[in-house]
Design a protein around this motif. Structure first.
Motif, PDB file in Angstrom:
ATOM      1  N   TRP A   8      -2.441  31.517   3.121  1.00 58.24           N
ATOM      2  CA  TRP A   8      -2.742  32.295   1.848  1.00 58.24           C
ATOM      3  C   TRP A   8      -3.470  31.417   0.689  1.00 58.24           C
ATOM      4  O   TRP A   8      -4.352  31.713   0.033  1.00 58.24           O
ATOM      5  CB  TRP A   8      -1.908  33.261   1.437  1.00 58.24           C
ATOM      6  N   VAL A   9      -2.683  30.237   0.632  1.00 61.77           N
ATOM      7  CA  VAL A   9      -3.189  29.286  -0.660  1.00 61.77           C
ATOM      8  C   VAL A   9      -4.627  28.858  -0.056  1.00 61.77           C
ATOM      9  O   VAL A   9      -5.532  28.746  -0.926  1.00 61.77           O
ATOM     10  CB  VAL A   9      -2.124  28.178  -0.342  1.00 61.77           C
ATOM     11  N   SER A  10      -4.844  28.455   1.399  1.00 62.57           N
ATOM     12  CA  SER A  10      -6.212  28.078   1.702  1.00 62.57           C
ATOM     13  C   SER A  10      -6.907  29.276   1.441  1.00 62.57           C
ATOM     14  O   SER A  10      -8.413  28.986   0.968  1.00 62.57           O
ATOM     15  CB  SER A  10      -6.250  27.697   3.159  1.00 62.57           C
ATOM     16  N   LEU A  11      -7.013  30.562   1.915  1.00 67.37           N
ATOM     17  CA  LEU A  11      -7.586  31.482   1.546  1.00 67.37           C
ATOM     18  C   LEU A  11      -8.109  31.726   0.246  1.00 67.37           C
ATOM     19  O   LEU A  11      -9.122  32.210  -0.135  1.00 67.37           O
ATOM     20  CB  LEU A  11      -7.457  32.726   2.163  1.00 67.37           C
ATOM     21  N   ILE A  12      -7.067  31.624  -0.524  1.00 69.03           N
ATOM     22  CA  ILE A  12      -7.282  31.820  -2.130  1.00 69.03           C
ATOM     23  C   ILE A  12      -7.945  30.848  -2.634  1.00 69.03           C
ATOM     24  O   ILE A  12      -8.925  30.673  -3.270  1.00 69.03           O
ATOM     25  CB  ILE A  12      -5.986  31.934  -2.950  1.00 69.03           C
ATOM     26  N   SER A  13      -7.897  29.502  -2.007  1.00 64.07           N
ATOM     27  CA  SER A  13      -8.527  28.416  -2.474  1.00 64.07           C
ATOM     28  C   SER A  13     -10.084  28.604  -2.055  1.00 64.07           C
ATOM     29  O   SER A  13     -11.005  28.409  -2.922  1.00 64.07           O
ATOM     30  CB  SER A  13      -8.183  27.225  -1.927  1.00 64.07           C
ATOM     31  N   LEU A  14     -10.467  28.848  -1.019  1.00 71.27           N
ATOM     32  CA  LEU A  14     -11.749  29.305  -0.474  1.00 71.27           C
ATOM     33  C   LEU A  14     -12.379  30.198  -1.310  1.00 71.27           C
ATOM     34  O   LEU A  14     -13.466  30.115  -1.609  1.00 71.27           O
ATOM     35  CB  LEU A  14     -11.609  29.508   0.983  1.00 71.27           C
ATOM     36  N   GLY A  15     -11.582  31.234  -1.492  1.00 75.01           N
ATOM     37  CA  GLY A  15     -12.048  32.175  -2.208  1.00 75.01           C
ATOM     38  C   GLY A  15     -12.598  31.876  -3.835  1.00 75.01           C
ATOM     39  O   GLY A  15     -13.635  32.300  -4.219  1.00 75.01           O
ATOM     40  N   GLY A  16     -11.773  31.007  -4.302  1.00 73.64           N
ATOM     41  CA  GLY A  16     -12.075  30.582  -5.633  1.00 73.64           C
ATOM     42  C   GLY A  16     -13.216  29.630  -5.713  1.00 73.64           C
ATOM     43  O   GLY A  16     -14.087  29.681  -6.372  1.00 73.64           O
TER      44      GLY A  16
END
Length: 158
Positions: A9-17
């Motif tokens: 989730w942190v990676s996906l949120i980071s990628l989304g950012g």
């Protein structure tokens, strides 16, 4: 497993950012580029407009200057002359330059300005080569069409 899920989730949120930031950056750069292009086009239109105005003003100045020479020729028209007389030689050159300037007015200005210039030119031409009946004033004869031309030119240049 829950710890790994948190990392995903942190990676996906980071990628989304990163994607969102990149998209916003692209949009801002694109808008800035379009704005700069529009400003450059506006500057070029203004520059072209100013150049055309200067060209028109120079053409008007040329026409008025040569017309004044033609008027002086009409005022100094000798009662008798032939094609070797100094007056004729000078006047022929002046009238040729006036003819060219009048044609250039047609190219650069709307038809009402050219029509006024043409009427003035024809009056000048008639006065220079044929003269006026005794008692008629060259200035008075030319005044109406001269003023009509100047008024038409001024209206276009405003």
């Amino acid at each position: 497993m829950p710890a790994m899920s948190g990392q995903v989730w942190v990676s996906l949120i980071s990628l989304g950012g990163v994607v969102l930031g990149g998209s916003l950056s692209y949009l801002v750069q694109h808008r800035t580029q379009l704005s700069a292009e529009r400003a450059e086009q506006r500057r070029q239109r203004i520059s072209l407009s100013e150049a055309r105005r200067a060209e028109r003003l120079a053409l008007l100045e040329r026409f008025v200057e040569v017309a004044a020479e033609a008027e002086r020729s009409a005022f100094s028209r000798p009662s008798e002359w032939d094609d070797t007389h100094d007056w004729f030689l000078t006047t022929r050159d002046v009238m040729n330059r006036l003819w060219v300037a009048e044609r250039l007015i047609r190219i650069q200005f709307p038809l009402p300005v050219h029509d006024a210039a043409r009427a003035y030119f024809l009056d000048l031409n008639r006065t220079v080569w044929e003269g006026l009946p005794d008692g008629d004033s060259v200035r008075d004869y030319l005044e109406d069409n001269r003023l009509a031309f100047l008024d038409a030119a001024r209206a276009v240049m405003e």
